[in-house]
Motif scaffolding. Structure first.
Motif, PDB file in Angstrom:
ATOM      1  N   ILE A   1       0.773   4.307  -2.681  1.00 33.09           N
ATOM      2  CA  ILE A   1       0.583   5.701  -2.272  1.00 33.09           C
ATOM      3  C   ILE A   1       1.737   6.556  -2.802  1.00 33.09           C
TER       4      ILE A   1
ATOM      5  N   VAL B   1       1.220   7.216  -6.487  1.00 30.29           N
ATOM      6  CA  VAL B   1       0.140   8.188  -6.678  1.00 30.29           C
ATOM      7  C   VAL B   1       0.640   9.604  -6.379  1.00 30.29           C
ATOM      8  N   VAL B   2       1.418   9.757  -5.325  1.00 31.07           N
ATOM      9  CA  VAL B   2       1.950  11.069  -4.969  1.00 31.07           C
ATOM     10  C   VAL B   2       2.882  11.580  -6.066  1.00 31.07           C
TER      11      VAL B   2
ATOM     12  N   VAL C   1       0.841  -1.198   0.000  1.00 32.15           N
ATOM     13  CA  VAL C   1       0.000   0.000   0.000  1.00 32.15           C
ATOM     14  C   VAL C   1       0.879   1.252   0.000  1.00 32.15           C
ATOM     15  N   GLY C   2       1.988   1.217   0.756  1.00 33.15           N
ATOM     16  CA  GLY C   2       2.907   2.353   0.802  1.00 33.15           C
ATOM     17  C   GLY C   2       3.493   2.673  -0.559  1.00 33.15           C
TER      18      GLY C   2
END
Length: 156
Positions: free
Chosen positions: A6, A9-10, A2-3
């Protein structure tokens, strides 16, 4: 997992919100032969900082702390440098208390010492990088600006 998602996406969001053309030019113009040197210097930097961490631990009386656990504690705290004022690094103090019994009141001094000494040594490098980036910006600006002679001929 998940990290990582994320993080992707960032990064994509930053590219979308920034000047994607300038980012593309910067990546294209980067001398990629320097990448191994940059990575080597980064590893050297974190290795030196970890050695300093070990020194600080002995200074506050934390001994018999296995190097592997110390490294895990130190590098876990680095993920918190993105917090305002880097106060998230204080999580290392909580880990130290749990793993070694070191009081947070003592170990928090390490975080302060790291901040003070890290800035002292990284300042000249940061200034060099900033100056290099400003030079690159000037060259890019000059390249993107039409020459006066060509502009006058186009107007005639």
């Amino acid at each position: 997992m998940v990290g990582i998602l994320i993080g992707v996406v960032v990064v994509v969001g930053i590219v979308i919100l920034s000047d994607a053309g300038a980012l593309s030019r910067a990546l294209r113009d980067f001398d990629w032969r320097l990448l191994p040197l940059v990575l080597l210097l980064t590893i050297l930097n974190y290795s030196m900082r970890f050695i300093k961490w070990q020194y600080y631990l002995r200074t506050i009386g934390v001994e018999n702390f296995p190097v592997r656990e110390s490294a895990l504690t130190y590098f876990a705290g680095l993920g918190m440098v993105v917090t305002p004022g880097k106060v998230g690094e204080l999580i290392k103090c909580g880990f130290l208390r749990r793993l070694t019994g070191a009081p947070i009141s003592r170990s928090s001094a390490i975080i302060v010492a790291e901040r003070l000494t890290h800035g002292h040594f990284s300042g000249p490098l940061r200034n060099h990088v900033r100056d290099h980036a400003e030079d690159a910006d000037r060259r890019e600006h000059q390249r993107s600006r039409p020459e006066r002679g060509h502009q006058q001929n186009a107007e005639a």
